[in-house]
Design an enzyme around this catalytic site. Structure first.
Site, PDB file in Angstrom:
ATOM      1  CD  GLU A  25      -9.054   4.482  -1.259  1.00  0.00           C
ATOM      2  OE1 GLU A  25      -9.741   3.698  -0.385  1.00  0.00           O
ATOM      3  OE2 GLU A  25      -8.211   5.269  -0.977  1.00  0.00           O
ATOM      4  CG  ASP A  84      -4.848   5.673   1.021  1.00  0.00           C
ATOM      5  OD1 ASP A  84      -5.846   4.624   1.243  1.00  0.00           O
ATOM      6  OD2 ASP A  84      -4.834   6.536   1.531  1.00  0.00           O
ATOM      7  CG  ASP A 109      -2.114   0.489   1.199  1.00  0.00           C
ATOM      8  OD1 ASP A 109      -2.255   1.705   0.540  1.00  0.00           O
ATOM      9  OD2 ASP A 109      -3.094  -0.227   1.364  1.00  0.00           O
ATOM     10  CG  HIS A 141      -8.938  -1.436   4.784  1.00  0.00           C
ATOM     11  ND1 HIS A 141      -8.896  -1.405   3.236  1.00  0.00           N
ATOM     12  CD2 HIS A 141      -8.555  -0.328   5.029  1.00  0.00           C
ATOM     13  CE1 HIS A 141      -8.189  -0.406   2.962  1.00  0.00           C
ATOM     14  NE2 HIS A 141      -7.889   0.499   3.893  1.00  0.00           N
ATOM     15  CG  ASP A 142     -11.347   1.783   3.680  1.00  0.00           C
ATOM     16  OD1 ASP A 142     -10.876   1.797   4.630  1.00  0.00           O
ATOM     17  OD2 ASP A 142     -10.667   2.124   2.749  1.00  0.00           O
TER      18      ASP A 142
HETATM   19  C1  GLC Z   1      -8.038   5.054   2.259  1.00  0.00           C
HETATM   20  C2  GLC Z   1      -7.859   3.918   3.045  1.00  0.00           C
HETATM   21  C3  GLC Z   1      -8.590   4.035   4.408  1.00  0.00           C
HETATM   22  C4  GLC Z   1      -7.802   5.341   5.107  1.00  0.00           C
HETATM   23  C5  GLC Z   1      -7.974   6.368   4.070  1.00  0.00           C
HETATM   24  C6  GLC Z   1      -6.897   7.572   4.649  1.00  0.00           C
HETATM   25  O1  GLC Z   1      -9.474   5.422   1.802  1.00  0.00           O
HETATM   26  O2  GLC Z   1      -8.439   2.895   2.255  1.00  0.00           O
HETATM   27  O3  GLC Z   1      -8.538   3.083   5.337  1.00  0.00           O
HETATM   28  O4  GLC Z   1      -8.486   5.583   6.198  1.00  0.00           O
HETATM   29  O5  GLC Z   1      -7.663   6.106   2.674  1.00  0.00           O
HETATM   30  O6  GLC Z   1      -5.722   7.272   4.421  1.00  0.00           O
END
Ligand code: GLC
Length: 535
Positions: A265, A202, A100, A327-328
């Site tokens: 993402e 991310d 990541d 995980h979100d």
């Molecule tokens: C992304 C991650 C999430 C995190 C956010 C801030 O959306 O998947 O878990 O809290 O970024 O880094």
């Protein structure tokens, strides 16, 4: 037609949330050696690549998405050497390893931010986004943080506000500053040289913000109780002009290391998501397609529409991908129920494009119960219902204490979900019809039938709109996938389709031949059917 497909096109990606995968040293938190010790399981399961959520030094305000040093490993997870071992052991099993990469923000304890906040003339001041208060002392504009409240935090000492689109402990980097870009690209090089096979990047779509800091419009559909991240429309904080140049830079850096994957993402509407492939397909290989997560409801009609529109919208030569959980967001088996989640798993693993599976979803794991005093996720601070801790409970390995995640007697950072004695790897490995056996069978079929990876996709018109039927075709092979999104038996009528042989039912109890002009699907049943006598 693809000539030589890449590993990230034919392969299946498995997301490991390192804190929750396997605790090898009895501190209640998963670690890198724990992941290494489970590589044989992942090989047995049949996935091809692991993506690890962040493992870098971090005060863990957002569980590692707040990074204090981009080029090391947090002692909670082990040492750099443990990551080298993991890479080497993964490669020895023909598994790829994806890290990541969190470029939008650092931790507030990162030395860059410490310097930046020390005074207004520091040379790193401009590495972050600092602005004066308005005349009445308020924040520079109306932007809200994804976790709730203003996205601006006043710094007493230097008398300015800094921007944090997420937690107050996650200051946003200033990607308009070339020195920031260089430093962040150096971090990528560091890991590429250590042999990682790519990155999941991310918050890629938010790296740049409006230079004039114009106010965002509020989302007229937002109501109290909805997640904070939906409160505003990100007109001036998301998908800003100039972003594609950065995405191209990241891609060309990765390309200079050979066949590495770039996953982005990106939560954006379809038409804008597609731009992240790049006009010359020179941006992300896989801009994450979250539609199976974000589309409201779970209905055959809508999912068909989503799949058809996605396929239609893909630029020429762009490779599709699908995500069912992460995980979100709440786990699929919680959203649609464990029985229907089997259908969802067949969907994920038979649609065209690279699937990403979230750890534990192969078992039908559901969100766990986390008592209020253990909730920690910053997203849950205004409303515990939106905490993401529930979907991050320990991987369920066996029926011993702590689901076999931590040794008995250890208190894991989050408790294992209550149903772990039934739903766990060891038990499900013994079950001929378990969720795990279903997932593994699907993964095996996917590997052995080129039509499921390389074949074309075509949805099939039929009258029953509680079911979704589509076809995958490659050379002289043709397969039908028929999915019942309801709990009741349904009849499907497909004129002019001949006979079909069931290769797999999600109920795992039939292998008969069907007359495709009319056949039945039981409640929550999905079928993978080989079409016969057509070509
Ligand atoms: C992304 C991650 C999430 C995190 C956010 C801030 O959306 O998947 O878990 O809290 O970024 O880094």
């Amino acid at each position: 037609m693809l000539q030589t497909p890449s590993w990230w096109q034919t392969g299946v990606i498995y997301q490991v949330y390192p804190r929750s995968f396997f605790d090898s040293n009895g501190d209640g938190i998963g670690d890198l050696s724990g992941i290494t010790s489970k590589l044989d399981y992942l090989r047995w399961l049949g996935v091809d690549a692991l993506w690890l959520s962040p493992i870098y030094p971090s005060p863990m305000a957002d569980f590692g998405y707040d990074i204090a040093n981009y080029i090391d490993v947090d002692p909670i997870f082990g040492a750099l050497q443990d990551l080298d071992i993991l890479i080497q052991q993964a490669h020895a099993r023909n598994l790829k390893l994806i890290l990541d990469y969190v470029p939008n923000h650092t931790s507030d304890v990162h030395p860059w931010f410490q310097e930046s906040r020390s005074n207004r003339t520091n040379e790193k001041r401009d590495w972050y986004i600092w602005r004066d208060p308005t005349p009445d002392g308020g924040p520079p504009n109306n932007w809200t943080s994804f976790f709730g409240g203003s996205a601006w935090q006043f710094d007493e000492q230097s008398g300015q506000y800094y921007l944090h689109m997420f937690d107050v402990k996650q200051p946003d980097l200033n990607w308009r500053n070339p020195l920031v870009r260089q430093a962040m690209y150096d971090a990528l090089r560091f890991w590429l040289e250590r042999g990682v096979d790519g990155f999941r990047v991310d918050v890629l779509w938010m790296l740049l913000k409006d230079e004039q800091l114009r106010d965002n419009p509020m989302n007229p559909d937002w109501k109290p109780g909805d997640p904070a991240y939906a409160r505003q429309l990100g007109h001036y904080t998301e998908d800003q002009p100039g972003i594609h140049e950065i995405v191209r830079e990241i891609r060309s850096l990765l390309d200079s290391y050979g066949e590495r994957v770039f996953i982005g993402e990106i939560y954006l509407p379809l038409s804008r998501l597609m731009h992240y492939y790049g006009e010359m397909l020179d941006e992300a290989h896989l801009p994450f397609n979250f539609q199976l997560i974000t589309t409201p409801g779970w209905e055959a009609r809508t999912i068909r529409q989503v799949a058809d529109e996605y396929e239609k919208g893909l630029p020429d030569g762009a490779w599709p991908n699908w995500v069912l959980g992460n995980h979100d967001r709440p786990r699929i088996a919680t959203r649609v129920g464990r029985e229907q989640a089997r259908v969802a798993q067949m969907l994920l693993l038979t649609l065209r494009g690279t699937p990403t599976c979230y750890y534990g979803d192969e078992l039908g794991m559901q969100n766990g119960y986390v008592p209020p005093d253990l909730l920690y996720d910053p997203q849950g601070k205004d409303n515990p219902e939106h905490s993401r801790d529930y979907e991050r409970t320990p991987m369920q390995w066996d029926s011993t204490a702590n689901a076999g995640f931590s040794a008995p007697g250890v208190t894991p950072w989050l408790p294992a979900a209550d149903d772990y004695p039934t739903y766990n790897v060891a038990a499900e490995q013994q079950g001929p019809r378990s969720f795990l056996t279903l997932t593994r069978t699907l993964l095996n079929l996917r590997r052995s039938l080129p039509a499921l990876t390389l074949g074309s996709y075509q949805s099939v018109d039929q009258e029953n709109d509680t079911c979704f039927v589509y076809q995958r075709e490659y050379e002289d092979q043709r397969y039908l996938i028929a999915l019942n999104f309801s709990q009741q038996e349904q009849i499907i009528k497909l004129p002019e389709q001949g006979q079909g042989r069931i290769l797999l039912s999600t109920h795992m109890d039939r292998a008969d031949t069907l007359d495709l002009s009319e056949f039945r699907l039981r409640g929550n049943e999905g079928l993978l059917i080989q079409q016969e006598g057509l070509i």
